[in-house]
Design a protein around this motif. Structure first.
Motif, PDB file in Angstrom:
ATOM      1  N   VAL A  90     -41.753 -15.189 -30.313  1.00 34.50           N
ATOM      2  CA  VAL A  90     -42.422 -14.391 -29.288  1.00 34.50           C
ATOM      3  C   VAL A  90     -42.198 -12.924 -29.636  1.00 34.50           C
ATOM      4  CG1 VAL A  90     -42.477 -13.774 -26.834  1.00 34.50           C
ATOM      5  CG2 VAL A  90     -42.144 -16.157 -27.515  1.00 34.50           C
ATOM      6  N   PRO A  91     -43.254 -12.127 -29.771  1.00 28.37           N
ATOM      7  CA  PRO A  91     -43.101 -10.739 -30.228  1.00 28.37           C
ATOM      8  C   PRO A  91     -42.608  -9.796 -29.139  1.00 28.37           C
ATOM      9  CG  PRO A  91     -45.406 -11.182 -29.805  1.00 28.37           C
ATOM     10  CD  PRO A  91     -44.679 -12.488 -29.590  1.00 28.37           C
ATOM     11  N   ALA A  92     -41.332  -9.861 -28.851  1.00 25.01           N
ATOM     12  CA  ALA A  92     -40.706  -9.011 -27.836  1.00 25.01           C
ATOM     13  C   ALA A  92     -39.892  -7.917 -28.522  1.00 25.01           C
ATOM     14  CB  ALA A  92     -39.801  -9.839 -26.940  1.00 25.01           C
ATOM     15  N   PRO A  93     -39.622  -6.805 -27.837  1.00 24.10           N
ATOM     16  CA  PRO A  93     -38.778  -5.764 -28.431  1.00 24.10           C
ATOM     17  C   PRO A  93     -37.373  -6.279 -28.702  1.00 24.10           C
ATOM     18  CG  PRO A  93     -39.923  -4.958 -26.462  1.00 24.10           C
ATOM     19  CD  PRO A  93     -40.099  -6.444 -26.493  1.00 24.10           C
ATOM     20  N   GLY A  94     -36.689  -5.624 -29.619  1.00 21.48           N
ATOM     21  CA  GLY A  94     -35.295  -5.933 -29.871  1.00 21.48           C
ATOM     22  C   GLY A  94     -34.405  -5.021 -29.035  1.00 21.48           C
ATOM     23  N   LEU A  95     -33.362  -5.579 -28.466  1.00 16.59           N
ATOM     24  CA  LEU A  95     -32.446  -4.798 -27.643  1.00 16.59           C
ATOM     25  C   LEU A  95     -31.555  -3.919 -28.522  1.00 16.59           C
ATOM     26  CD1 LEU A  95     -31.135  -4.265 -24.821  1.00 16.59           C
ATOM     27  CD2 LEU A  95     -29.568  -6.139 -25.354  1.00 16.59           C
ATOM     28  N   VAL A  96     -31.447  -2.637 -28.159  1.00 13.63           N
ATOM     29  CA  VAL A  96     -30.539  -1.718 -28.837  1.00 13.63           C
ATOM     30  C   VAL A  96     -29.340  -1.417 -27.950  1.00 13.63           C
ATOM     31  CG1 VAL A  96     -30.266   0.563 -29.890  1.00 13.63           C
ATOM     32  CG2 VAL A  96     -32.401  -0.720 -30.199  1.00 13.63           C
ATOM     33  N   ALA A  97     -29.593  -1.018 -26.694  1.00 16.25           N
ATOM     34  CA  ALA A  97     -28.506  -0.704 -25.758  1.00 16.25           C
ATOM     35  C   ALA A  97     -29.066  -0.719 -24.344  1.00 16.25           C
ATOM     36  CB  ALA A  97     -27.892   0.663 -26.070  1.00 16.25           C
ATOM     37  N   VAL A  98     -28.189  -0.905 -23.370  1.00 19.58           N
ATOM     38  CA  VAL A  98     -28.608  -0.910 -21.968  1.00 19.58           C
ATOM     39  C   VAL A  98     -27.530  -0.266 -21.113  1.00 19.58           C
ATOM     40  CG1 VAL A  98     -27.662  -3.230 -21.532  1.00 19.58           C
ATOM     41  CG2 VAL A  98     -29.541  -2.359 -20.109  1.00 19.58           C
ATOM     42  N   ASP A  99     -27.964   0.476 -20.112  1.00 15.90           N
ATOM     43  CA  ASP A  99     -27.065   1.136 -19.160  1.00 15.90           C
ATOM     44  C   ASP A  99     -27.592   0.823 -17.759  1.00 15.90           C
ATOM     45  OD1 ASP A  99     -25.167   2.723 -17.950  1.00 15.90           O
ATOM     46  OD2 ASP A  99     -26.207   4.618 -18.370  1.00 15.90           O
ATOM     47  N   PRO A 100     -27.414  -0.417 -17.283  1.00 16.30           N
ATOM     48  CA  PRO A 100     -28.065  -0.867 -16.047  1.00 16.30           C
ATOM     49  C   PRO A 100     -27.592  -0.160 -14.781  1.00 16.30           C
ATOM     50  CG  PRO A 100     -26.522  -2.518 -16.833  1.00 16.30           C
ATOM     51  CD  PRO A 100     -26.623  -1.486 -17.912  1.00 16.30           C
ATOM     52  N   ALA A 101     -26.363   0.319 -14.759  1.00 17.16           N
ATOM     53  CA  ALA A 101     -25.826   0.960 -13.557  1.00 17.16           C
ATOM     54  C   ALA A 101     -25.726   2.474 -13.702  1.00 17.16           C
ATOM     55  CB  ALA A 101     -24.456   0.378 -13.231  1.00 17.16           C
ATOM     56  N   ALA A 102     -26.364   3.035 -14.721  1.00 19.61           N
ATOM     57  CA  ALA A 102     -26.326   4.485 -14.968  1.00 19.61           C
ATOM     58  C   ALA A 102     -24.889   4.993 -15.106  1.00 19.61           C
ATOM     59  CB  ALA A 102     -27.069   5.244 -13.873  1.00 19.61           C
ATOM     60  N   GLN A 136     -50.749 -16.832 -26.245  1.00 19.78           N
ATOM     61  CA  GLN A 136     -49.433 -16.193 -26.188  1.00 19.78           C
ATOM     62  C   GLN A 136     -48.640 -16.676 -24.979  1.00 19.78           C
ATOM     63  OE1 GLN A 136     -47.816 -13.668 -28.464  1.00 19.78           O
ATOM     64  NE2 GLN A 136     -46.420 -14.949 -27.300  1.00 19.78           N
ATOM     65  N   LEU A 137     -49.311 -16.865 -23.863  1.00 18.15           N
ATOM     66  CA  LEU A 137     -48.598 -17.329 -22.677  1.00 18.15           C
ATOM     67  C   LEU A 137     -48.111 -18.759 -22.850  1.00 18.15           C
ATOM     68  CD1 LEU A 137     -47.615 -16.497 -19.934  1.00 18.15           C
ATOM     69  CD2 LEU A 137     -49.810 -17.191 -18.948  1.00 18.15           C
ATOM     70  N   PHE A 251     -59.459 -17.741 -16.744  1.00 16.00           N
ATOM     71  CA  PHE A 251     -58.211 -17.716 -17.504  1.00 16.00           C
ATOM     72  C   PHE A 251     -57.457 -19.041 -17.457  1.00 16.00           C
ATOM     73  CE2 PHE A 251     -53.712 -16.565 -18.264  1.00 16.00           C
ATOM     74  CZ  PHE A 251     -53.870 -16.164 -19.578  1.00 16.00           C
ATOM     75  N   ALA A 252     -57.460 -19.726 -16.340  1.00 12.87           N
ATOM     76  CA  ALA A 252     -56.747 -21.008 -16.265  1.00 12.87           C
ATOM     77  C   ALA A 252     -57.328 -22.001 -17.264  1.00 12.87           C
ATOM     78  CB  ALA A 252     -56.807 -21.569 -14.850  1.00 12.87           C
ATOM     79  N   ASP A 253     -58.653 -22.013 -17.404  1.00 15.23           N
ATOM     80  CA  ASP A 253     -59.284 -22.910 -18.384  1.00 15.23           C
ATOM     81  C   ASP A 253     -58.866 -22.520 -19.803  1.00 15.23           C
ATOM     82  OD1 ASP A 253     -60.587 -24.327 -16.402  1.00 15.23           O
ATOM     83  OD2 ASP A 253     -62.419 -23.130 -16.523  1.00 15.23           O
ATOM     84  N   ALA A 254     -58.822 -21.205 -20.074  1.00 17.89           N
ATOM     85  CA  ALA A 254     -58.418 -20.741 -21.408  1.00 17.89           C
ATOM     86  C   ALA A 254     -56.985 -21.156 -21.714  1.00 17.89           C
ATOM     87  CB  ALA A 254     -58.567 -19.223 -21.494  1.00 17.89           C
ATOM     88  N   TYR A 255     -56.126 -21.109 -20.714  1.00 15.05           N
ATOM     89  CA  TYR A 255     -54.725 -21.503 -20.886  1.00 15.05           C
ATOM     90  C   TYR A 255     -54.629 -22.984 -21.247  1.00 15.05           C
ATOM     91  CZ  TYR A 255     -49.815 -22.378 -19.667  1.00 15.05           C
ATOM     92  OH  TYR A 255     -48.489 -22.757 -19.683  1.00 15.05           O
ATOM     93  N   GLU A 256     -55.382 -23.815 -20.565  1.00 14.30           N
ATOM     94  CA  GLU A 256     -55.360 -25.247 -20.866  1.00 14.30           C
ATOM     95  C   GLU A 256     -55.972 -25.531 -22.235  1.00 14.30           C
ATOM     96  OE1 GLU A 256     -55.187 -27.943 -17.038  1.00 14.30           O
ATOM     97  OE2 GLU A 256     -57.114 -26.924 -17.177  1.00 14.30           O
ATOM     98  N   GLU A 257     -57.036 -24.808 -22.582  1.00 14.72           N
ATOM     99  CA  GLU A 257     -57.650 -24.981 -23.900  1.00 14.72           C
ATOM    100  C   GLU A 257     -56.673 -24.610 -25.018  1.00 14.72           C
ATOM    101  OE1 GLU A 257     -61.090 -22.545 -23.616  1.00 14.72           O
ATOM    102  OE2 GLU A 257     -62.126 -23.899 -22.225  1.00 14.72           O
ATOM    103  N   ALA A 258     -55.735 -23.700 -24.697  1.00 16.58           N
ATOM    104  CA  ALA A 258     -54.725 -23.283 -25.680  1.00 16.58           C
ATOM    105  C   ALA A 258     -53.553 -24.253 -25.747  1.00 16.58           C
ATOM    106  CB  ALA A 258     -54.224 -21.882 -25.344  1.00 16.58           C
ATOM    107  N   GLY A 259     -53.577 -25.296 -24.936  1.00 11.42           N
ATOM    108  CA  GLY A 259     -52.524 -26.301 -24.975  1.00 11.42           C
ATOM    109  C   GLY A 259     -51.550 -26.247 -23.816  1.00 11.42           C
TER     110      GLY A 259
END
Length: 320
Positions: A90-102, A136-137, A251-259
């Motif tokens: 799945v083409p997602a970004p790669g994590l570098v760093a996170v500061d969730p609570a500032a 992709q979904l 879109f629902a039909d397209a999703y089913e057509e995609a498997g």
């Protein structure tokens, strides 16, 4: 070391935090605002490398007081999702760093790799992109995490639905009655939970839309566990508002057509589609504003409201 004239819009603490997560000899040389998001500021950072080249990262910052209140939870979920998706295809970004609570930055922040491509919101080439989005979904829903993310959270209630001006109140009342029912049982899937054209990057070559491909899927802050129908419904609603109700209905039909596999019962499918369609009523103005900034100047709040009304009406006319 930074080139301050080019990165002056990056807050000082955040800039120092980013710099601590670069390789030895690297520096931030440029920052560019990215547009299209509602909940957070996005900046593309150009990093000067030791060999004289450059690479790019993305800084995601939650600034609005309303969204800051959710940022720690969202960034924790996004961090988990990015770690999970590494190596899945799945083409997602790669994590570098996170500061969730500032703790280090002025505001809660996430630093990640930059993906090539761009969002495409135009009507041209939509037929091709519809199939790409569906495939992709299906691939996202095929991910099997060792540890499940939290259960999905409904984005609306019968009491919070905003009926558009001029809409048929009887139709909308019937739609609201649909979501008063208990949620149908479902087989859980790994959900993006905000999968829609604004969070998908496309590589569109000079040869045209027929050769387009998806190069990235971003914004994993709402990752959840729930029915595939819910992700499908969310993308369908966005397509309906962005391009017209007929595209949402397809879109629902397209999703089913995609498997992909959706609820077998028509009334259950209808429940999820209507639920997400009604949820859109609460943020029509914000969505329309984002799309206008992205170049779809014809999509005024009123136009989007009319499309939402037409889409909900069409859903209520389907069997189920």
């Amino acid at each position: 070391m930074t080139d301050h004239d080019e990165v002056g819009d990056v807050r000082p603490l955040a800039l120092a935090w980013v710099s601590r997560h670069l390789e030895v000899g690297e520096r931030v040389v440029r920052a560019e605002a990215l547009y299209g998001g509602i909940t957070a500021e996005m900046r593309r950072l150009t990093i000067g490398t030791r060999d004289g080249g450059t690479r790019e990262l993305v800084l995601r910052t939650f600034v609005d007081p309303f969204y800051v209140g959710y940022a720690e939870d969202w960034l924790s979920r996004e961090t988990g999702a990015l770690n999970l998706l590494a190596g899945t295809g799945v083409p997602a970004p790669g994590l570098v760093a996170v500061d969730p609570a500032a703790a280090h930055c002025e505001y809660p922040s996430l630093l990640m790799t930059h993906l090539e491509g761009r969002t495409v919101l135009d009507d041209e080439g939509l037929e091709t992109r519809l199939s790409l989005l569906a495939r992709q979904l299906v691939a996202i829903h095929a991910v099997r995490p060792i540890e499940r993310p939290r259960e999905y959270v409904a984005l609306t209630t019968p009491e919070s639905v905003v009926v558009p001006e001029g809409a048929d109140e009887g139709v909308w009342a019937a739609a609201i009655d649909v979501i008063r029912r208990p949620a149908p049982p479902y087989e859980g899937r790994f959900l993006h939970r905000d999968f829609q054209p604004g969070n998908v990057l496309f590589d569109v070559p000079p040869t045209g839309a027929a050769d387009a491909r998806i190069s990235g899927v971003v914004d994993w802050a709402a990752t959840s566990w729930g029915p595939a129908d819910l992700d499908v419904a969310h993308c369908a609603t966005t397509l309906a508002l962005l391009h017209g109700p007929a595209w949402g209905l397809r879109f629902a039909d397209a999703y089913e057509e995609a498997g992909g596999a959706l609820a077998a019962d028509a009334s259950e499918r209808k429940y999820w589609l209507v639920r997400d369609g009604l949820a859109a009523s609460e943020e029509v103005g914000e969505v329309a504003q984002v799309w206008r900034k992205a170049g779809r100047t014809e999509l005024t709040t009123r136009v989007v409201e009319e499309r939402l009304d037409a889409y909900v009406t069409a859903l209520m006319e389907t069997p189920g």
